[in-house]
Design a protein around this motif. Structure first.
Motif, mmCIF file in Angstrom:
data_model
loop_
_atom_site.group_PDB
_atom_site.id
_atom_site.type_symbol
_atom_site.label_atom_id
_atom_site.label_comp_id
_atom_site.label_asym_id
_atom_site.label_seq_id
_atom_site.Cartn_x
_atom_site.Cartn_y
_atom_site.Cartn_z
ATOM 1 N N ARG A 165 -2.769 -0.351 -12.749
ATOM 2 C CA ARG A 165 -4.068 0.102 -13.250
ATOM 3 C C ARG A 165 -3.891 1.289 -14.217
ATOM 4 N N SER A 180 -3.890 5.557 -10.981
ATOM 5 C CA SER A 180 -4.833 4.935 -10.060
ATOM 6 C C SER A 180 -4.084 3.981 -9.154
ATOM 7 N N ASP A 182 -3.353 0.798 -6.566
ATOM 8 C CA ASP A 182 -3.692 -0.622 -6.598
ATOM 9 C C ASP A 182 -4.938 -0.897 -5.755
ATOM 10 N N VAL A 183 -5.631 -1.957 -6.115
ATOM 11 C CA VAL A 183 -6.742 -2.486 -5.325
ATOM 12 C C VAL A 183 -6.280 -3.779 -4.665
ATOM 13 N N THR A 199 -12.859 -5.202 -0.583
ATOM 14 C CA THR A 199 -11.770 -4.555 -1.317
ATOM 15 C C THR A 199 -11.314 -3.307 -0.582
ATOM 16 N N GLY A 202 -7.545 1.722 -4.614
ATOM 17 C CA GLY A 202 -8.070 1.987 -5.943
ATOM 18 C C GLY A 202 -8.349 3.438 -6.248
ATOM 19 N N ALA A 212 -11.418 6.275 -2.644
ATOM 20 C CA ALA A 212 -12.087 5.011 -2.952
ATOM 21 C C ALA A 212 -12.609 4.376 -1.659
ATOM 22 N N HIS A 237 -15.999 5.420 -5.820
ATOM 23 C CA HIS A 237 -15.056 6.532 -5.699
ATOM 24 C C HIS A 237 -15.879 7.770 -5.318
ATOM 25 N N GLU A 246 -17.058 1.972 -9.665
ATOM 26 C CA GLU A 246 -16.198 1.123 -10.473
ATOM 27 C C GLU A 246 -16.698 -0.318 -10.386
#
Length: 254
Positions: A165, A180, A182-183, A199, A202, A212, A237, A246
């Protein structure tokens, strides 16, 4: 192959987070709207527009903007108002839309029937997201990255995420040296090739935005042989005194 936004308008969307299409048998053309009243988008020459009425009315002129292009997504507009990030093939379309009055959302479509694969299939592609201040709606960051999704059609579940990201400023013209995490996301998939879930991850390591929250994602399988995936996600966030939303879109192929 990079696919630029085309001159075609996407089909009808019924309402925010609504789904239109069949519920049994072979997966059919389907459109999903996430948190946007837009009903379509289109581009002619060097300008694009967002439609808020059936039949293509109310198109705003947004100049194409190379700073906003990423991977399969072509961009238009600027951070001062409407923004559009969109990708289209013969079988699917997906667009991330920001309106300074209506907020930020995603619309995506399967444009034709598809035959779902058997067993397990791995898809990879691109992600683009906008991070906006929930208080005033201003764009704070643009984020892009690599999207991946592992679909177990036999088991009925999906697992994937966004990695690598890159955090850009609100104009999209340069990385700003912020990292940032990972998601990751996971959830079930049904017989129509529609999936959804939650999810995690992030975090953005800037402006003390490092917490997040869990979010949601959804998408669908497209292509005549189930070789494409489109969808969107959103999560918050949090930091003391401010929250940042986001919202992102992804396009993948096997």
């Amino acid at each position: 192959m990079r696919i630029l936004i085309s001159t075609a308008l996407v089909g009808t969307l019924l309402a925010a987070c609504s789904i239109s299409g069949g519920s049994s048998g072979e997966p059919v053309p389907t459109t999903v709207s996430r948190n946007t009243p837009a009903v379509g988008w289109g581009c002619v020459g060097d300008f694009c527009g967002i439609s808020y009425e059936l039949g293509g009315a109310n198109l705003a002129n947004l100049p194409k903007n190379g700073n906003l292009d990423y991977g399969q997504f072509g961009g238009a507009g600027s951070s001062s108002g409407e923004m559009l990030f969109a990708s289209e093939t013969l079988d699917s379309t997906v667009a991330l839309i920001r309106d300074d009055m209506e907020g930020t959302g995603v619309i995506y479509s399967r444009l034709d029937r598809t035959v779902l694969p058997l067993g397990e299939v791995y898809y990879s592609g691109d992600y683009v997201g906008l991070v906006t201040n929930t208080g005033n709606g201003n764009v704070v960051f643009i984020i892009n990255g690599a999207a991946a999704l592992d679909v177990d059609f036999a088991g009925g579940d999906v697992y994937g995420g966004i990695s690598g990201r890159t955090v850009l400023g609100p104009t999209g013209d340069a990385a700003i040296g912020v990292t940032s995490d990972d998601v990751v996301f996971w959830g079930p998939i049904n017989s129509q090739g529609l999936f959804s879930g939650v999810t995690s991850g992030g975090d953005i390591n800037a402006l003390s935005v490092t917490d997040a929250q869990a979010g949601t994602f959804d998408g669908l399988i497209a292509g005549l042989t189930g070789d494409e995936v489109v969808g969107g996600l959103d999560f918050v966030h949090s930091r003391t005194g401010d929250d940042y939303l986001e919202t992102g879109a992804f396009f993948l192929q096997d």
